[in-house]
Scaffold this active site. Structure first.
Site, PDB file in Angstrom:
ATOM      1  N   SER A 127     108.011 128.176 -61.366  1.00  0.00           N
ATOM      2  CA  SER A 127     107.735 129.764 -61.691  1.00  0.00           C
ATOM      3  C   SER A 127     108.993 129.905 -62.233  1.00  0.00           C
ATOM      4  CB  SER A 127     107.436 130.341 -60.382  1.00  0.00           C
ATOM      5  OG  SER A 127     107.682 131.683 -60.674  1.00  0.00           O
ATOM      6  N   TYR A 152     109.130 132.687 -50.713  1.00  0.00           N
ATOM      7  CA  TYR A 152     108.139 132.046 -51.656  1.00  0.00           C
ATOM      8  C   TYR A 152     108.869 131.643 -52.891  1.00  0.00           C
ATOM      9  CZ  TYR A 152     105.235 131.688 -55.861  1.00  0.00           C
ATOM     10  OH  TYR A 152     104.579 131.054 -56.999  1.00  0.00           O
ATOM     11  N   LYS A 156     109.673 127.238 -54.447  1.00  0.00           N
ATOM     12  CA  LYS A 156     109.328 126.562 -55.789  1.00  0.00           C
ATOM     13  C   LYS A 156     110.794 125.942 -55.935  1.00  0.00           C
ATOM     14  CE  LYS A 156     105.362 128.136 -56.591  1.00  0.00           C
ATOM     15  NZ  LYS A 156     104.258 126.942 -56.411  1.00  0.00           N
TER      16      LYS A 156
HETATM   17  N1  LIG Z   1      99.638 133.388 -60.497  1.00  0.00           N
HETATM   18  C1  LIG Z   1     100.967 133.377 -60.515  1.00  0.00           C
HETATM   19  O1  LIG Z   1     101.395 134.656 -61.017  1.00  0.00           O
HETATM   20  C2  LIG Z   1     101.882 132.249 -60.770  1.00  0.00           C
HETATM   21  C3  LIG Z   1     103.003 132.177 -61.266  1.00  0.00           C
HETATM   22  C4  LIG Z   1     103.963 131.126 -61.203  1.00  0.00           C
HETATM   23  C5  LIG Z   1     103.425 129.945 -60.373  1.00  0.00           C
HETATM   24  N2  LIG Z   1     102.258 130.136 -59.619  1.00  0.00           N
HETATM   25  C6  LIG Z   1     101.812 128.910 -58.860  1.00  0.00           C
HETATM   26  O2  LIG Z   1     100.616 128.472 -59.658  1.00  0.00           O
HETATM   27  C7  LIG Z   1      99.936 127.863 -58.382  1.00  0.00           C
HETATM   28  C8  LIG Z   1      98.671 128.349 -58.517  1.00  0.00           C
HETATM   29  O3  LIG Z   1      98.561 129.733 -58.472  1.00  0.00           O
HETATM   30  P1  LIG Z   1      97.303 130.861 -58.571  1.00  0.00           P
HETATM   31  O4  LIG Z   1      97.642 131.789 -58.985  1.00  0.00           O
HETATM   32  O5  LIG Z   1      96.215 129.736 -59.209  1.00  0.00           O
HETATM   33  O6  LIG Z   1      96.821 130.966 -56.777  1.00  0.00           O
HETATM   34  P2  LIG Z   1      95.673 130.753 -55.989  1.00  0.00           P
HETATM   35  O7  LIG Z   1      96.053 131.319 -54.645  1.00  0.00           O
HETATM   36  O8  LIG Z   1      94.698 131.424 -56.811  1.00  0.00           O
HETATM   37  O9  LIG Z   1      95.268 129.265 -56.004  1.00  0.00           O
HETATM   38  C9  LIG Z   1      96.010 128.298 -54.748  1.00  0.00           C
HETATM   39  C10 LIG Z   1      95.070 127.546 -54.405  1.00  0.00           C
HETATM   40  O10 LIG Z   1      95.576 126.677 -53.467  1.00  0.00           O
HETATM   41  C11 LIG Z   1      94.475 126.686 -52.103  1.00  0.00           C
HETATM   42  N3  LIG Z   1      95.670 126.069 -50.966  1.00  0.00           N
HETATM   43  C12 LIG Z   1      96.690 127.005 -50.658  1.00  0.00           C
HETATM   44  N4  LIG Z   1      97.134 126.385 -49.725  1.00  0.00           N
HETATM   45  C13 LIG Z   1      96.442 125.070 -49.513  1.00  0.00           C
HETATM   46  C14 LIG Z   1      96.510 124.041 -48.693  1.00  0.00           C
HETATM   47  N5  LIG Z   1      97.593 123.829 -47.747  1.00  0.00           N
HETATM   48  N6  LIG Z   1      95.711 123.086 -48.945  1.00  0.00           N
HETATM   49  C15 LIG Z   1      94.446 123.087 -49.754  1.00  0.00           C
HETATM   50  N7  LIG Z   1      94.458 123.995 -50.394  1.00  0.00           N
HETATM   51  C16 LIG Z   1      95.538 125.246 -50.417  1.00  0.00           C
HETATM   52  C17 LIG Z   1      94.146 128.145 -52.177  1.00  0.00           C
HETATM   53  O11 LIG Z   1      92.934 128.144 -51.353  1.00  0.00           O
HETATM   54  C18 LIG Z   1      93.804 128.534 -53.783  1.00  0.00           C
HETATM   55  O12 LIG Z   1      92.755 127.975 -54.031  1.00  0.00           O
HETATM   56  C19 LIG Z   1     100.513 128.076 -56.983  1.00  0.00           C
HETATM   57  O13 LIG Z   1     101.416 127.006 -56.873  1.00  0.00           O
HETATM   58  C20 LIG Z   1     101.408 129.383 -57.400  1.00  0.00           C
HETATM   59  O14 LIG Z   1     102.706 129.325 -56.603  1.00  0.00           O
HETATM   60  C21 LIG Z   1     101.443 130.917 -59.854  1.00  0.00           C
END
Ligand SMILES: NC(=O)c1ccc[n+]([C@@H]2O[C@H](COP(=O)([O-])OP(=O)(O)OC[C@H]3O[C@@H](n4cnc5c(N)ncnc54)[C@H](O)[C@@H]3O)[C@@H](O)[C@H]2O)c1
Length: 344
Positions: A127, A152, A156
């Site tokens: 991120s 959080y 990362k």
């Molecule tokens: N959305 C944003 O703004 C953003 C920005 C930067 C980075 N990210 C990163 O991108 C990734 C995806 O984000 P997102 O927005 O799609 O989030 P999201 O919560 O929609 O997707 C994450 C998925 O991981 C699953 N999950 C969580 N812990 C788990 C575990 N222990 N075992 C199996 N499944 C598990 C959840 O059920 C969910 O479906 C994450 O790592 C997040 O930190 C997101």
């Protein structure tokens, strides 16, 4: 078929869009998700969009034996895209150990299993939070990593270091760290998108929920920042464009084109957009009026950040393509579809 990819968190927001793009590029996908922040029917919708229902394993990445069984059942996994994580910044301040355990142990489990099952590499969801408030904008991958503002954000940074250290130790694997800016929007089909649990923490779901009448008013946190209109500036990246960056990263990895074993790319548009500009663009793109008001600054918010995506453009060959108007229309369309489905 080009290769078998394990996608953790593949029913989540960014993961589901990435599975669609992978399948449309002829990759075979195995999803691992514990459904802690997503729904099982996402697998059906991915099937509807692509004509292929991906393999789905409801498994927690913290459950090492169950995770290992996935590698046994699906022999020949070539690479992993690791999305699974807890991602609510505020909650991470309240429950730091939950965040450290989920986000760090999940990655360690995968890294330990990779050499045993001959997995060539991992693409990791990082991120722009790792940059904090950059001293120079747009921010490049060379910018210094700032002390994390939340547990959080710290996960990362720590995960990036864990990957670097693992590769440095001689484990035969490659890695690509994608530092996302602010993903927004939904698939043009309206079948998949962001499904926030409870009150949304991100601007766009809050904005579209306000527009449809679920929330009364959208708060804009601060109009006295040192920016042209005083509101914070972010780099909003269309989620389908972001998903495509993963396909470019996987191709580069599997074709052996990486210059270094661990590569880092900013995934953003290169354009900073203020919160007020975003609201006005939403209104003009959709014709829907938004009830918003300016309130005080929110603790922990970065004033302004946007990407220099030149490295991703040049080295990965990836570019953000979708305009902000289309992206915001897709977010609104998704909110309307959720209402049709009786979800929100
Ligand atoms: N959305 C944003 O703004 C953003 C920005 C930067 C980075 N990210 C990163 O991108 C990734 C995806 O984000 P997102 O927005 O799609 O989030 P999201 O919560 O929609 O997707 C994450 C998925 O991981 C699953 N999950 C969580 N812990 C788990 C575990 N222990 N075992 C199996 N499944 C598990 C959840 O059920 C969910 O479906 C994450 O790592 C997040 O930190 C997101």
């Amino acid at each position: 078929m080009k290769g078998k990819i394990l996608v953790t968190g593949g029913t989540g927001y960014i993961g589901s869009h990435t599975v669609v793009e992978l399948q449309q590029s002829e990759y075979e996908v195995v999803i691992v998700d514990n459904l802690s922040n997503s729904r099982a029917d996402v697998v059906d919708y991915i099937g509807q969009i692509t004509g292929v229902r991906p393999a789905f394993e409801q498994v927690d990445c913290l459950d090492r034996p169950a995770l290992e069984e996935v590698f046994c059942r699906h022999q020949g996994i070539e690479a992993i895209i690791h999305f699974a994580a807890s991602k609510a910044v505020g909650e991470s301040v309240q429950k730091p150990l939950l965040y450290y355990r989920n986000n760090i142990v999940s990655l360690i489990n995968l890294l330990e299993l990779m050499p045993k099952y001959g997995v060539k590499g991992i693409v990791f969801s990082s991120s722009c939070t790792v940059y904090g408030q950059p001293d120079v904008l747009p921010v490049t991958e060379e910018a210094p990593i700032k002390k994390a503002e939340s547990p959080y954000g710290n996960t990362k940074q720590i995960n990036e270091e864990i990957i670097h250290d693992t590769v440095k130790s001689g484990v035969p694997m490659n890695a690509i760290l994608l530092r996302y800016f602010n993903p927004i929007g939904a698939h043009p089909s309206g079948l998949i998108g962001e499904l926030p649990n409870g009150v949304p923490m991100n601007l766009i779901p809050y904005l579209t929920q306000t527009a449809i009448g679920i929330r009364e008013q959208l708060s804009v946190f601060g109009d006295d920042y040192n920016t042209p209109d005083g509101s914070c500036i972010r780099d909003y990246i269309n989620v389908v464009d972001l998903a495509k960056a993963h396909v470019y990263a996987i191709a580069r990895m599997l074709e052996g084109k990486q210059d270094e074993q661990v590569e880092v790319f900013n995934i953003g548009t290169g354009r900073g957009v203020s919160v007020l500009e975003l609201i006005h663009t939403f209104e003009s793109a959709t014709g829907v009026k938004l009830n918003y008001r300016i309130v005080g600054r929110r603790a922990g918010d970065i004033e302004q950040v946007w990407a220099d995506p030149a490295k991703a453009n040049k080295v990965l060959g990836w570019h953000a393509e979708t305009g902000l108007d289309d992206t915001l229309r897709s977010a609104w369309n998704w909110q309307l579809k959720l209402r049709e489905r009786g979800i929100q």
